[in-house]
Design a protein around this motif. Structure first.
Motif, short mmCIF file in Angstrom:
data_model
loop_
_atom_site.label_atom_id
_atom_site.label_comp_id
_atom_site.label_asym_id
_atom_site.label_seq_id
_atom_site.Cartn_x
_atom_site.Cartn_y
_atom_site.Cartn_z
N ARG A 90 5.45 -130.84 38.23
CA ARG A 90 4.46 -129.80 38.57
C ARG A 90 5.15 -128.46 38.85
N ARG A 94 4.50 -125.04 36.79
CA ARG A 94 4.10 -123.77 37.44
C ARG A 94 5.08 -122.65 37.10
N ARG A 98 4.17 -119.21 35.16
CA ARG A 98 4.44 -117.87 35.71
C ARG A 98 5.28 -117.04 34.75
#
Length: 106
Positions: A90, A94, A98
């Motif tokens: 995870r 992420r 980004r």
């Protein structure tokens, strides 16, 4: 079946699978034998972690784990248990999101 060459150098090679996956659970008709307690699991994982901590192919193992798509659902591998691998995946997703957003905004 061909074994990836890095697996031949893994510190865990030749160790009992129970160390990394827990006790077999097929000793009754349901296929669900005795479970290990949280304390037993923590001790087992600490022993497994010692192999990963000294392993020269930890990066290759992690890459292989991540290549499994959703990853290996159970057991201790690549220096992490199943919950730690999910959290790691995870975080990586992420970070990738980004970075992609930053490129789009630049």
């Amino acid at each position: 079946m061909r074994i990836a060459s890095w697996r031949l150098r893994a510190a865990c090679r030749g160790q009992p699978l129970e160390l990394f996956y827990g006790p077999p659970r097929d000793d009754d008709d349901t296929g669900r034998g005795p479970r290990e307690t949280p304390s037993q699991k923590a001790k087992r994982e600490a022993r497994a972690k010692r192999f990963c901590d000294q392993c020269e192919v930890l990066d290759e193992c992690l890459t292989a784990q991540l290549a499994l798509g959703r990853g290996q659902q159970y057991g201790y591998a690549a220096g992490m248990n199943e919950d730690e691998r999910v959290a790691y995946r995870r975080r990586m997703m992420r970070t990738a999101k980004r970075r992609a957003e930053a490129r789009e905004g630049a």
